[in-house]
Motif scaffolding. Structure first.
Motif, PDB file in Angstrom:
ATOM      1  N   THR A  59     -31.018  -8.237  91.881  1.00 28.65           N
ATOM      2  CA  THR A  59     -32.335  -8.769  91.563  1.00 28.65           C
ATOM      3  C   THR A  59     -33.290  -7.594  91.646  1.00 28.65           C
ATOM      4  OG1 THR A  59     -33.960 -10.496  91.994  1.00 28.65           O
ATOM      5  CG2 THR A  59     -32.967  -9.453  93.911  1.00 28.65           C
ATOM      6  N   GLY A  60     -34.311  -7.613  90.774  1.00 22.95           N
ATOM      7  CA  GLY A  60     -35.206  -6.466  90.766  1.00 22.95           C
ATOM      8  C   GLY A  60     -36.474  -6.723  89.990  1.00 22.95           C
ATOM      9  N   LEU A  61     -37.287  -5.689  89.922  1.00 20.95           N
ATOM     10  CA  LEU A  61     -38.563  -5.734  89.214  1.00 20.95           C
ATOM     11  C   LEU A  61     -38.482  -4.860  87.974  1.00 20.95           C
ATOM     12  CD1 LEU A  61     -40.929  -5.352  92.282  1.00 20.95           C
ATOM     13  CD2 LEU A  61     -40.331  -7.456  91.075  1.00 20.95           C
ATOM     14  N   ASN A  62     -39.210  -5.267  86.962  1.00 17.72           N
ATOM     15  CA  ASN A  62     -39.202  -4.587  85.679  1.00 17.72           C
ATOM     16  C   ASN A  62     -40.626  -4.547  85.156  1.00 17.72           C
ATOM     17  OD1 ASN A  62     -37.606  -3.400  83.638  1.00 17.72           O
ATOM     18  ND2 ASN A  62     -37.747  -5.240  82.417  1.00 17.72           N
ATOM     19  N   THR A  63     -41.009  -3.475  84.520  1.00 12.91           N
ATOM     20  CA  THR A  63     -42.312  -3.406  83.876  1.00 12.91           C
ATOM     21  C   THR A  63     -42.149  -2.721  82.533  1.00 12.91           C
ATOM     22  OG1 THR A  63     -44.630  -2.783  84.143  1.00 12.91           O
ATOM     23  CG2 THR A  63     -42.992  -1.214  84.936  1.00 12.91           C
ATOM     24  N   GLY A  64     -43.056  -3.023  81.625  1.00 13.26           N
ATOM     25  CA  GLY A  64     -42.949  -2.424  80.306  1.00 13.26           C
ATOM     26  C   GLY A  64     -44.100  -2.827  79.417  1.00 13.26           C
ATOM     27  N   TYR A  65     -43.958  -2.492  78.147  1.00 13.41           N
ATOM     28  CA  TYR A  65     -44.988  -2.780  77.164  1.00 13.41           C
ATOM     29  C   TYR A  65     -44.308  -3.262  75.889  1.00 13.41           C
ATOM     30  CZ  TYR A  65     -49.277  -2.371  74.498  1.00 13.41           C
ATOM     31  OH  TYR A  65     -50.374  -2.660  73.733  1.00 13.41           O
ATOM     32  N   LEU A  66     -44.825  -4.350  75.329  1.00 14.54           N
ATOM     33  CA  LEU A  66     -44.310  -4.894  74.073  1.00 14.54           C
ATOM     34  C   LEU A  66     -45.400  -4.790  73.017  1.00 14.54           C
ATOM     35  CD1 LEU A  66     -42.192  -6.488  72.394  1.00 14.54           C
ATOM     36  CD2 LEU A  66     -43.259  -8.557  73.241  1.00 14.54           C
ATOM     37  N   TYR A  67     -45.053  -4.183  71.888  1.00 14.98           N
ATOM     38  CA  TYR A  67     -45.980  -4.048  70.770  1.00 14.98           C
ATOM     39  C   TYR A  67     -45.426  -4.828  69.585  1.00 14.98           C
ATOM     40  CZ  TYR A  67     -48.550  -2.011  66.893  1.00 14.98           C
ATOM     41  OH  TYR A  67     -49.316  -1.848  65.761  1.00 14.98           O
ATOM     42  N   ASN A  68     -46.234  -5.711  69.040  1.00 13.66           N
ATOM     43  CA  ASN A  68     -45.841  -6.500  67.876  1.00 13.66           C
ATOM     44  C   ASN A  68     -46.566  -5.996  66.644  1.00 13.66           C
ATOM     45  OD1 ASN A  68     -44.171  -8.518  69.150  1.00 13.66           O
ATOM     46  ND2 ASN A  68     -46.032  -9.251  70.106  1.00 13.66           N
TER      47      ASN A  68
ATOM     48  N   LEU B 267     -41.529  -3.806  69.190  1.00 13.81           N
ATOM     49  CA  LEU B 267     -41.069  -2.611  69.893  1.00 13.81           C
ATOM     50  C   LEU B 267     -41.413  -2.778  71.365  1.00 13.81           C
ATOM     51  CD1 LEU B 267     -42.421   0.077  67.417  1.00 13.81           C
ATOM     52  CD2 LEU B 267     -40.084  -0.771  67.593  1.00 13.81           C
ATOM     53  N   SER B 268     -40.453  -2.514  72.222  1.00 15.39           N
ATOM     54  CA  SER B 268     -40.658  -2.715  73.650  1.00 15.39           C
ATOM     55  C   SER B 268     -40.046  -1.557  74.423  1.00 15.39           C
ATOM     56  CB  SER B 268     -40.009  -4.033  74.076  1.00 15.39           C
ATOM     57  OG  SER B 268     -40.070  -4.199  75.460  1.00 15.39           O
ATOM     58  N   ALA B 269     -40.784  -1.039  75.389  1.00 18.85           N
ATOM     59  CA  ALA B 269     -40.259  -0.022  76.299  1.00 18.85           C
ATOM     60  C   ALA B 269     -40.349  -0.589  77.712  1.00 18.85           C
ATOM     61  CB  ALA B 269     -41.066   1.259  76.191  1.00 18.85           C
ATOM     62  N   PHE B 270     -39.327  -0.366  78.521  1.00 17.20           N
ATOM     63  CA  PHE B 270     -39.341  -0.927  79.872  1.00 17.20           C
ATOM     64  C   PHE B 270     -38.620  -0.024  80.858  1.00 17.20           C
ATOM     65  CE2 PHE B 270     -35.644  -2.663  77.725  1.00 17.20           C
ATOM     66  CZ  PHE B 270     -34.632  -2.485  78.642  1.00 17.20           C
ATOM     67  N   LEU B 271     -38.955  -0.232  82.132  1.00 13.32           N
ATOM     68  CA  LEU B 271     -38.371   0.498  83.238  1.00 13.32           C
ATOM     69  C   LEU B 271     -38.271  -0.450  84.420  1.00 13.32           C
ATOM     70  CD1 LEU B 271     -37.569   3.239  84.588  1.00 13.32           C
ATOM     71  CD2 LEU B 271     -39.981   3.505  85.142  1.00 13.32           C
ATOM     72  N   GLY B 272     -37.143  -0.443  85.110  1.00 12.07           N
ATOM     73  CA  GLY B 272     -36.989  -1.341  86.245  1.00 12.07           C
ATOM     74  C   GLY B 272     -35.944  -0.847  87.223  1.00 12.07           C
ATOM     75  N   TYR B 273     -35.940  -1.473  88.393  1.00 12.53           N
ATOM     76  CA  TYR B 273     -34.964  -1.125  89.421  1.00 12.53           C
ATOM     77  C   TYR B 273     -34.581  -2.378  90.195  1.00 12.53           C
ATOM     78  CZ  TYR B 273     -32.585   1.307  93.162  1.00 12.53           C
ATOM     79  OH  TYR B 273     -31.627   1.753  94.040  1.00 12.53           O
ATOM     80  N   GLY B 274     -33.283  -2.530  90.454  1.00 11.98           N
ATOM     81  CA  GLY B 274     -32.800  -3.698  91.181  1.00 11.98           C
ATOM     82  C   GLY B 274     -31.954  -3.326  92.378  1.00 11.98           C
ATOM     83  N   LEU B 275     -31.922  -4.227  93.331  1.00 17.62           N
ATOM     84  CA  LEU B 275     -31.117  -4.066  94.537  1.00 17.62           C
ATOM     85  C   LEU B 275     -29.981  -5.081  94.531  1.00 17.62           C
ATOM     86  CD1 LEU B 275     -34.009  -3.717  97.109  1.00 17.62           C
ATOM     87  CD2 LEU B 275     -32.594  -1.890  96.165  1.00 17.62           C
ATOM     88  N   PRO B 276     -28.821  -4.711  95.073  1.00 22.69           N
ATOM     89  CA  PRO B 276     -27.700  -5.648  95.056  1.00 22.69           C
ATOM     90  C   PRO B 276     -27.886  -6.780  96.066  1.00 22.69           C
ATOM     91  CG  PRO B 276     -27.069  -3.645  96.198  1.00 22.69           C
ATOM     92  CD  PRO B 276     -28.457  -3.421  95.656  1.00 22.69           C
ATOM     93  N   LEU B 277     -27.668  -8.009  95.605  1.00 27.70           N
ATOM     94  CA  LEU B 277     -27.638  -9.162  96.504  1.00 27.70           C
ATOM     95  C   LEU B 277     -26.221  -9.396  97.013  1.00 27.70           C
ATOM     96  CD1 LEU B 277     -29.796 -11.724  94.492  1.00 27.70           C
ATOM     97  CD2 LEU B 277     -30.485 -10.379  96.472  1.00 27.70           C
TER      98      LEU B 277
END
Length: 185
Positions: free
Chosen positions: A129-138, A144-154
Motif C-alpha cells: 500500500t502506498g501514496l502516489n502523486t502525479g499530473y493528468l493532462y487531457n 497524458l499522465s506522469a506519476f511518482l509513488g512509493y509503497g510499503l509491504p503489508l
C-alpha cells in the motif's frame, strides 16, 4: 497459493468499483480512459491501465507484466495488479484533470532463476500500500499522465528452491517504487 490471494483482491476491487460508481456524475466527458506506461516499454515492463473518473475522483486499475532477461546469469518474470483511488486537487468542472494525489494497493508476484551454474529459483508474493502523486493532462480524447509513488509491504512471502541456498535473486522485491508516463485515450 497465488489464487487464494488474488480472489480477495479482485473481490475488494469489484466492491470498491460498485461503491464509487454509485456516486458518479451523470454525463462526464471521457470518464473512461485506457492507457499504457511508455517508460516501461524499453525494459520490457508492460503496464496497461484503466481509469474511471467521476467529479474530482478517479479509480485506477493497472496490470503489469514484466518478462526480461536481467543478464546472462538470471531470468525474471513479474506480474502485478494495482488498484488506486485518485483525488484531483484543482479540477473544477472537468473530470480527471490536473494534479492528483492517490492511495493505492498492489498485489505483486514474481520469480527469478539462475540460468548458469547451480539451478536456483526464488518465488515471491507481496501486497503493498502506498501514496502516489502525479499530473493528468487531457487534450480532446488524448490523455497524458506522469506519476511518482512509493509503497510499503503489508505482507510478503517468499520461497527458494533448493531450500536455504544463499542467493542474490529478487533482492528488492519488498520495495515498490512507481514511476510512469501514461499515454491513453
Amino acid at each position: 497459493m497465488k489464487r487464494n490471494t488474488i480472489l480477495p483482491f479482485l473481490l475488494l476491487f469489484v466492491l470498491q468499483f460498485a461503491w464509487f460508481s454509485a456516486f458518479a456524475q451523470e454525463m462526464p466527458s471521457y470518464k473512461n480512459r485506457i492507457g499504457i506506461n511508455v517508460l516501461g516499454i524499453p525494459s520490457q515492463n508492460l503496464v496497461a491501465s484503466y481509469e474511471y473518473s467521476f467529479m474530482k475522483n478517479g479509480l485506477w486499475l493497472g496490470i503489469e507484466h514484466k518478462l526480461n532477461k536481467l543478464s546472462d546469469d538470471k531470468d525474471q518474470q513479474v506480474n502485478s495488479l494495482a488498484l488506486e483511488y485518485r483525488y484531483y486537487l484543482f479540477a473544477k468542472d472537468k473530470v480527471a484533470d490536473g494534479l492528483f494525489a492517490g492511495l493505492y494497493t498492489k498485489y505483486r508476484w514474481g520469480e527469478e532463476s539462475t540460468t548458469t551454474g547451480a539451478s536456483i529459483q526464488h518465488e515471491y508474493q507481496a501486497i503493498f500500500t502506498g501514496l502516489n502523486t502525479g499530473y493528468l493532462y487531457n487534450y480532446k480524447r488524448l490523455a497524458l499522465s506522469a506519476f511518482l509513488g512509493y509503497g510499503l509491504p503489508l505482507w510478503t512471502t517468499a520461497s527458494t528452491s533448493p531450500n536455504g541456498v544463499p542467493h542474490k535473486l529478487n533482492e528488492d522485491y519488498k520495495k515498490d517504487t512507481r514511476l510512469g508516463i501514461m499515454v491513453g485515450l
